[in-house]
Design an enzyme around this catalytic site. Structure first.
Site, PDB file in Angstrom:
ATOM      1  N   ASP A 264       0.851  -1.204   0.000  1.00  0.00           N
ATOM      2  CA  ASP A 264       0.000   0.000   0.000  1.00  0.00           C
ATOM      3  C   ASP A 264       0.880   1.244   0.000  1.00  0.00           C
ATOM      4  O   ASP A 264       2.071   1.187   0.338  1.00  0.00           O
ATOM      5  CB  ASP A 264      -0.952   0.004   1.203  1.00  0.00           C
ATOM      6  CG  ASP A 264      -0.232   0.128   2.553  1.00  0.00           C
ATOM      7  OD1 ASP A 264       0.838  -0.501   2.715  1.00  0.00           O
ATOM      8  OD2 ASP A 264      -0.736   0.846   3.437  1.00  0.00           O
TER       9      ASP A 264
ATOM     10  N   GLU B 134       0.092  -0.869   5.936  1.00  0.00           N
ATOM     11  CA  GLU B 134       1.173  -0.296   6.743  1.00  0.00           C
ATOM     12  C   GLU B 134       0.990   1.207   6.903  1.00  0.00           C
ATOM     13  O   GLU B 134       1.187   1.759   7.983  1.00  0.00           O
ATOM     14  CB  GLU B 134       2.534  -0.596   6.091  1.00  0.00           C
ATOM     15  CG  GLU B 134       3.713  -0.396   7.040  1.00  0.00           C
ATOM     16  CD  GLU B 134       4.218   1.028   7.137  1.00  0.00           C
ATOM     17  OE1 GLU B 134       4.877   1.359   8.132  1.00  0.00           O
ATOM     18  OE2 GLU B 134       3.927   1.857   6.232  1.00  0.00           O
TER      19      GLU B 134
HETATM   20  N1  BES Z   1       8.886   3.300   5.368  1.00  0.00           N
HETATM   21  C1  BES Z   1       8.210   4.106   6.292  1.00  0.00           C
HETATM   22  C2  BES Z   1       8.908   4.260   7.629  1.00  0.00           C
HETATM   23  C3  BES Z   1      10.304   4.803   7.567  1.00  0.00           C
HETATM   24  C4  BES Z   1      10.659   5.762   6.670  1.00  0.00           C
HETATM   25  C5  BES Z   1      11.223   4.338   8.452  1.00  0.00           C
HETATM   26  C6  BES Z   1      11.965   6.229   6.632  1.00  0.00           C
HETATM   27  C7  BES Z   1      12.518   4.816   8.447  1.00  0.00           C
HETATM   28  C8  BES Z   1      12.889   5.754   7.511  1.00  0.00           C
HETATM   29  C9  BES Z   1       6.820   3.563   6.552  1.00  0.00           C
HETATM   30  O1  BES Z   1       6.191   3.094   5.396  1.00  0.00           O
HETATM   31  C10 BES Z   1       5.967   4.681   7.092  1.00  0.00           C
HETATM   32  O2  BES Z   1       5.902   5.718   6.511  1.00  0.00           O
HETATM   33  N2  BES Z   1       5.339   4.460   8.226  1.00  0.00           N
HETATM   34  C11 BES Z   1       4.434   5.373   8.810  1.00  0.00           C
HETATM   35  C12 BES Z   1       3.716   4.628   9.883  1.00  0.00           C
HETATM   36  C13 BES Z   1       2.427   5.220  10.323  1.00  0.00           C
HETATM   37  C14 BES Z   1       1.473   5.493   9.208  1.00  0.00           C
HETATM   38  C15 BES Z   1       1.782   4.357  11.366  1.00  0.00           C
HETATM   39  C16 BES Z   1       5.157   6.585   9.365  1.00  0.00           C
HETATM   40  O3  BES Z   1       6.283   6.476   9.870  1.00  0.00           O
HETATM   41  O4  BES Z   1       4.599   7.675   9.289  1.00  0.00           O
HETATM   42 ZN    ZN Z   2       5.487   5.169   4.445  1.00  0.00          ZN
END
Ligand code: BES
Ligand code: ZN
Length: 462
Positions: free
Chosen positions: A88, A158
Site C-alpha cells: 500500500d 502499513e
Molecule cells: N517506510 C516508512 C517508515 C520509515 C521511513 C522508516 C523512513 C525509516 C525511515 C513507513 O512506510 C511509514 O511511513 N510508516 C508510517 C507509519 C504510520 C502510518 C503508522 C510513518 O512512519 O509515518
Molecule cells: Zn510510508
C-alpha cells in the site's frame, strides 16, 4: 553466487518494467475510493510471488486490505527468513505538485541519482523496496541457489497503522514461525555510505477538534467578542512546546530512554552535512529541541507535530467568517520506552486541561505504534552487515531512524522474532511527498544484496 548475479544482470530491464507496472496501480490504503485498486495490487504481488517460485501463495482477507502470503520450504533443519513489506502507499496529494502523474512512473536523472530514478508514489515506500525481495527470490530460485526456507508476508495497511496485521499474527503463530524478519522499508545514509537501521520511532497520532459558537458567525458582527476556535487551537498548539522546543505535556518525557554520552558521540560520527541538508530542504536554518543535534532530534528524541489543520473558509478569495469549529491532526513520534497509549492519554488530559472555558474540545486517538531498537551483536544483524559490505564494497554504519513501522514491535511481542531493517532508500527520495522516487542504483543494489544476506545468514547459523 555468480549465477545469481548473472541472472540479475540478464533480467534488469524486465525487473524494472514489472516494477513500473506495479506502480501504475494506485494502492492508496487510506482512501476507500481505491479499495479495488488495493485489491488488484495484492493480486499482482501474489502473481509475482507464484511466478518467482513461491508455494501456497494466497490473499488473506482481513477486515481491511488483504495480506499477501507465500513461502518456499526447503528443509526443516534450515533457518527460515520471513520477508515483510507493504504494497500500500500514502495518498498522492497534493497532486498539483507532482511533475508527472503519481501513478504514471517515469525515469529521470537527478543530482543524487545520476543513473536515474523512478518517479511514482510508492516507488521507494515501499513497492520498489518490497519488489527487490521478490526479484532476489526469483533469481535464487531460477539459479537453484536459495539456501534456506523463506516466507513472504506483504501487507496492504502499513500506511494506515497495520491495524489488522496484529490479529493475523496472533491467529497464525505456527504458520509464521521463522528465525528472522527481513525488512526493506528504511533508508541508507547515501549511495556511497551504506547503513543499517537499528531503531525506529514509535507513534501516537490524534485528531483534535475545538468548537466555539454553535454556528459560523459574521467575523465583523461577532469578532472580538466570541472565542474563535481556530485562534484558540493555534494558541493551544503553540503552547505545547517551550522556547527550547521541549514538549510541556506533564509526564511526556518520564519514560524516555536517555541515550548515554558515548553512544551519542558515536551516532554523531555518522556522515551528515548540515549545509547540504538545509539546501536540499530550502530552509535557512534548522530548528529543534535545544541541546541535541539534527541527527539526534530525528532519531533518539520524541516530537510533536501538526500534520494538518483546518477550519473556516479556505476556498478562493476572502470570506469573512468566525468559524464554529477547528480541527488538527497531530503526531507524536516516540522513543524507547515511551508507550503510545500512555502518551495519547497524557496528551488528551493536557489538551482538555488547557482548553479555555469558552470552547469545547474533543480528542480522537488514531493508530499508534511502539518504538524499536534492534541488536547488532546477532547473526541476523551480522548477516546484513556482511551482505552490505560485499555489495557496496564498504562497511555499513548502524543508524537509528525517525520513521515508524508499528508492526516491528508486534513481531517481537507476538512471534518472538527480531527484525533486521535493511532498507535502501534515501531520506531525500521524497517518501510521503510529491515526486517520490527511488534510485535505479538503489533498486538493483538491493536485489544484489539480498541473496548475500541469505547466504551469510545460513553460514552464520551453522
Ligand atoms: N517506510 C516508512 C517508515 C520509515 C521511513 C522508516 C523512513 C525509516 C525511515 C513507513 O512506510 C511509514 O511511513 N510508516 C508510517 C507509519 C504510520 C502510518 C503508522 C510513518 O512512519 O509515518
Ligand atoms: Zn510510508
Amino acid at each position: 553466487m555468480k549465477a545469481v548475479q548473472t541472472y540479475i544482470d540478464n533480467n534488469r530491464e524486465r525487473f524494472l518494467a514489472e516494477l513500473m507496472d506495479l506502480l501504475r496501480i494506485p494502492s492508496v490504503s487510506a482512501d476507500p475510493a481505491f479499495k479495488a485498486d488495493v485489491q488488484r495490487t495484492a493480486e499482482a504481488v501474489a502473481a509475482h510471488l507464484r511466478k518467482a517460485g513461491a508455494d501456497h501463495v494466497e490473499l488473506v482477507t482481513t477486515a481491511g486490505h488483504p495480506i499477501v502470503y507465500g513461502e518456499k520450504f526447503l528443509a526443516a533443519n534450515l533457518p527460515t527468513v520471513m520477508v515483510y513489506g507493504h504494497y500500500d502507499v500514502q495518498p498522492a496529494d497534493p497532486i498539483d505538485l507532482w511533475e508527472s502523474g503519481p501513478f504514471e512512473p517515469v525515469i529521470k536523472k537527478t543530482k543524487t541519482h545520476p543513473e536515474g530514478a523512478i518517479f511514482a508514489r510508492g516507488a521507494c515506500d515501499d513497492k520498489g523496496q518490497m519488489f527487490m525481495h521478490i526479484k532476489a527470490f526469483e533469481a535464487m530460485m531460477a539459479t537453484d541457489s536459495l539456501p534456506c526456507n523463506v516466507k513472504f508476508m506483504i501487507e496492504g495497511e502499513e500506511e494506515v497503522g497495520s491495524s489488522h496485521l496484529g490479529t493475523f499474527l496472533k491467529e497464525n503463530k505456527d504458520k509464521l514461525a521463522c528465525d528472522v524478519i527481513l525488512i526493506s522499508d528504511t533508508s541508507i545514509i547515501d549511495n556511497d555510505t551504506p547503513s543499517i537501521t537499528t531503531g525506529l520511532r514509535g507513534l501516537s497520532y490524534v485528531e483534535v477538534s475545538v468548537t466555539g459558537p454553535n454556528r459560523d458567525l459574521h467575523s465583523g458582527v461577532y469578532g472580538g467578542a466570541v472565542a474563535n476556535p481556530i485562534n484558540v487551537l493555534c494558541e493551544m498548539i503553540a503552547g505545547m512546546m517551550d522556547e527550547n522546543k521541549h514538549i510541556v505535556i506533564p509526564g511526556f518525557y518520564d519514560d524516555v530512554d536517555e541515550v548515554s554520552k558515548s553512544e551519542r558521540e558515536e551516532m554523531n560520527k555518522a556522515p551528515f552535512d548540515l549545509k547540504t541538508y538545509r539546501e536540499d530542504l530550502g530552509i535557512a536554518a534548522v530548528r529543534g529541541e535545544a541541546g541535541y543535534t539534527t541527527l539526534e532530534r530525528t532519531s533518539i528524541r520524541p516530537t510533536l507535530d501538526v500534520n494538518g489543520i483546518w477550519g473556516g473558509y479556505t476556498g478562493e478569495g476572502a470570506k469573512t467568517v468566525l468559524p464554529s469549529k477547528a480541527y488538527a491532526k497531530i503526531s507524536m513520534r516516540l522513543v524507547p520506552h515511551q508507550s503510545p497509549d500512555k502518551i495519547t492519554a497524557l496528551f488528551e488530559n493536557y489538551f482538555k486541561a488547557v482548553a479555555p472555558p469558552n470552547v469545547k474540545v474533543e480528542v480522537h486517538p488514531h493508530h499508534g505504534g511502539e518504538p524499536v531498537v534492534t541488536p547488532t551483536d546477532t547473526p541476523e544483524y551480522q548477516a546484513a552487515y556482511k551482505a552490505m559490505e560485499t555489495a557496496f564494497g564498504k562497511a555499513p554504519i548502524p543508524k537509528r531512524e525517525g520513521g515508524s513501522i508499528p508492526i516491528v514491535a508486534l513481531f517481537e511481542q507476538i512471534l518472538g522474532v527480531k527484525s533486521v531493517l535493511m532498507g535502501f532508500g534515501l531520506d531525500s527520495d521524497a517518501i510521503h511527498s510529491p515526486n517520490e522516487h527511488y534510485g535505479l542504483f538503489n533498486f538493483y543494489k538491493g536485489i544484489e544484496t539480498i541473496p548475500y544476506y541469505y547466504q551469510n545468514y545460513v553460514a552464520l547459523k551453522k
